[in-house]
Motif scaffolding. Sequence first.
Motif, PDB file in Angstrom:
ATOM      1  N   UNK A  81     -10.133  -8.097  -1.860  1.00  7.82           N
ATOM      2  CA  UNK A  81     -10.016  -6.733  -2.382  1.00  7.82           C
ATOM      3  C   UNK A  81      -9.853  -6.744  -3.894  1.00  7.82           C
ATOM      4  N   UNK A  82      -8.996  -7.640  -4.409  1.00  7.73           N
ATOM      5  CA  UNK A  82      -8.799  -7.719  -5.852  1.00  7.73           C
ATOM      6  C   UNK A  82     -10.032  -8.285  -6.550  1.00  7.73           C
ATOM      7  N   UNK A  97      -9.234  -4.850   7.284  1.00 11.09           N
ATOM      8  CA  UNK A  97      -8.464  -3.713   6.781  1.00 11.09           C
ATOM      9  C   UNK A  97      -8.074  -3.917   5.322  1.00 11.09           C
ATOM     10  N   UNK A  98      -7.724  -5.155   4.965  1.00 13.05           N
ATOM     11  CA  UNK A  98      -7.333  -5.419   3.574  1.00 13.05           C
ATOM     12  C   UNK A  98      -8.534  -5.458   2.644  1.00 13.05           C
ATOM     13  N   UNK A  99      -9.653  -5.967   3.104  1.00 13.02           N
ATOM     14  CA  UNK A  99     -10.791  -6.127   2.210  1.00 13.02           C
ATOM     15  C   UNK A  99     -11.679  -4.916   2.063  1.00 13.02           C
ATOM     16  N   UNK A 109      -1.198  -2.890  -2.449  1.00 10.26           N
ATOM     17  CA  UNK A 109      -1.790  -3.919  -3.290  1.00 10.26           C
ATOM     18  C   UNK A 109      -1.473  -5.323  -2.795  1.00 10.26           C
ATOM     19  N   UNK A 110      -0.991  -6.175  -3.726  1.00  8.15           N
ATOM     20  CA  UNK A 110      -0.721  -7.573  -3.384  1.00  8.15           C
ATOM     21  C   UNK A 110       0.477  -7.737  -2.464  1.00  8.15           C
ATOM     22  N   UNK A 111       1.235  -6.686  -2.218  1.00 10.41           N
ATOM     23  CA  UNK A 111       2.345  -6.759  -1.293  1.00 10.41           C
ATOM     24  C   UNK A 111       1.889  -6.680   0.166  1.00 10.41           C
ATOM     25  N   UNK A 112       0.620  -6.441   0.406  1.00  6.91           N
ATOM     26  CA  UNK A 112       0.133  -6.229   1.765  1.00  6.91           C
ATOM     27  C   UNK A 112       0.468  -7.399   2.708  1.00  6.91           C
TER      28      UNK A 112
END
Length: 283
Positions: free
Chosen positions: A129-130, A171-173, A183-186
């Motif tokens: 995602x990032x 789901x994250x991507x 964000x990165x806390x996922x």
Amino acid sequence: MWFVMRRMWQWTAALPGERGRRGLRLPRSVCDYARRMRGAQRYRGDAGPPPAQLVWSAFSGVTSFVAIAVLGLIHKYGAAIRDHHLPFAIAPAGATAVLVFAVPASPLAQPRNVVCGHMIAALIGTFMHALFAHVAPSFRWMPGALAVGVSIFLMGLTSCYHPPAGATAFLAGYFSPDIERVGWWFPLYPVLPMSLIMAAVGVILNNICRVYPLYWFTPAPRAKAGDAGQAPALPLPLSTPDPPPAKDADQIAWLRERVCELEREVEALRGRGADAQLAVEPL
């Protein structure tokens, strides 16, 4: 009406119950309940005959309801979750419930696979995602596909296959609103608490009437036939255990009977062939 209900009960009772070869039996004591939590490979108790499929399915449905209800209550009444509109009861939890409570004997449903599989998928999905955060909208399909593929590759390398984790990676991507909020806390929230809660509830509820997990970290190695002094390992899947080995004398007797039957069949075939030959020669 009574006849129909009786026939339905007989039909369900006659089903093989492949998912529950260990049966459904309450623990004899608190210590027996605690021993079940050590894992089926170390539990020596008798869990009884296999249940009917109706009973097994009903118990799986009730325990799945309780596990998802725990996540729903946390999502509804958690102060920080409610105030900041953070996700908690994510969709992959429902797929995890199917494995943990319906087929707890599957290697894919063990606590190690549940926690590690979801964490690997969440980390890879968040990274993808990032990585693709500033690409053109026409390439927004790419991070979700890469997240699922790379997650499956890493789960295979670590022997942590867990099918619902593929949904976590997707789901994250795939630029979902949940990943946009945290964000990165996922991976640490909500994936890690969700997977730990599902594994913990599975251990607490499944051991009321069956034995879960099979193992906590790694399966026990199977003993080879020629190994001396090594105890044979327990069968891994509780749902499909190996049949009990037959005694040598019984096996030899069975083989002799089978050889006699085959000899009689061969003689019968030979007789039919001779009769057919005699019938054809005059023609």
